[in-house]
Design an enzyme around this catalytic site. Structure first.
Site, PDB file in Angstrom:
ATOM      1  CG  ASN A 263      -2.225  -0.806   0.908  1.00 54.38           C
ATOM      2  OD1 ASN A 263      -3.194  -0.280   0.369  1.00 54.38           O
ATOM      3  ND2 ASN A 263      -2.211  -2.088   1.242  1.00 54.38           N
ATOM      4  CE  LYS A 264       5.488   5.759   1.766  1.00 53.22           C
ATOM      5  NZ  LYS A 264       6.666   5.732   2.631  1.00 53.22           N
ATOM      6  CG  LEU A 265       5.803  -0.091  -3.045  1.00 50.64           C
ATOM      7  CD1 LEU A 265       6.272  -1.296  -3.846  1.00 50.64           C
ATOM      8  CD2 LEU A 265       6.897   0.975  -2.990  1.00 50.64           C
TER       9      LEU A 265
END
Length: 284
Positions: A168-170
């Site tokens: 999700n960070k990506l």
């Protein structure tokens, strides 16, 4: 008052350490470049010469490091100083596949590890704003939930799947970087058109970008490319943009045009422009 450690005191790590010390925690910091840890002394943060020394006696160890290799190396060097009950809180942006392997290995050997990447810069970290995502064992998350909540404006527990926060960070960074690239191209078009850049950016306020991303994004994820803005017409417009920009450097639109040409050649010209995402559906 908790005894905690920060390993990695770049812009974000130092902001986190400073904020923790101001909240009353006893904070020890370590950084490869010692001067960055020493610079936190005015805030009451103690600098350690080694990572193992920094984590000795800490109940939480926060890692704010560059990449997977740094995370592996720093934890390996610090491990001799870790107490059995210490929880590793990794805020680093890392590769999801390696994050999953690392978490599995750590848990198998008894290390307590949560991956907690953030969407925030140094100012937000100092003011406990922005967002933090957490992935890992729920029991570990619940044991530090109140402490993590003090560090951020929004805390999201994504579940026990160890690589989910990394993925999700990506996703989020892709949106931030992609938006920056498109905005750069808008400013280039404004320059080429003799329009003030600030005026061009203000015009973007007419769009509800959140609604557009949610609506079009969900249709794309479902494979619904019913046309409301045909790809062929969108490609014509991108051509106008490139012609307007002339020989000025562009960040995103040339690549978008090339992808559109591929899809039109494959017979998708009458589909919605969101068919740009069709290949994301073809993989399991």
């Amino acid at each position: 008052m908790a005894n905690i450690a920060f390993l990695g005191t770049g812009l974000l790590g130092s902001a986190f350490a400073e904020a923790a010390a101001k909240r009353g925690d006893s904070v020890t910091a370590w950084n490869r470049s010692a001067d960055k840890a020493l610079a936190l002394a005015p805030f009451g943060v103690k600098a350690a010469e080694t990572s193992a020394e920094a984590v000795r006696g800490a109940s939480r160890v926060h890692l704010v490091l560059k990449d997977d290799a740094a995370v592996e190396a720093v934890i390996a060097a610090a491990q001799s100083g870790l107490s059995p009950d210490a929880i590793l809180i990794d805020h680093s942006t890392t590769l999801p596949a390696l994050t999953a392997v690392r978490a599995e290995r750590f848990h198998a050997t008894g290390l307590k590890y949560l991956h907690c990447p953030v969407f925030m810069g140094p100012l937000a970290a100092r003011d406990a704003k922005g967002s933090m995502m957490v992935a890992g064992p729920k029991v570990l998350f619940e044991s530090v939930e109140a402490d993590l909540a003090k560090m951020t404006g929004r805390l999201e527990y994504l579940g026990e799947r160890a690589d989910l926060a990394a993925a999700n960070k990506l996703f989020g960074n892709a949106m931030i970087i992609g938006l920056s690239a498109v905005v750069a191209d808008v400013l280039t078009l404004a320059q080429a058109s003799g329009v003030n850049g600030e005026d061009a950016i203000r015009l973007l306020g007419l769009f509800d970008l959140n609604a557009m991303a949610a609506g079009r994004g969900l249709n794309m994820a479902k494979g619904n490319f019913t046309p409301s803005f045909e790809l062929a017409m969108a490609r014509k417009d991108v051509g106008l943009m490139l012609e307007t920009a002339d020989d000025r450097p562009m960040a995103a639109l040339p690549g978008i045009a090339a992808r559109m040409d591929q899809l039109i050649a494959a017979g998708h010209g009458a589909d919605d422009a969101s068919v740009l995402g069709i290949d994301a559906l073809a993989r399991p």
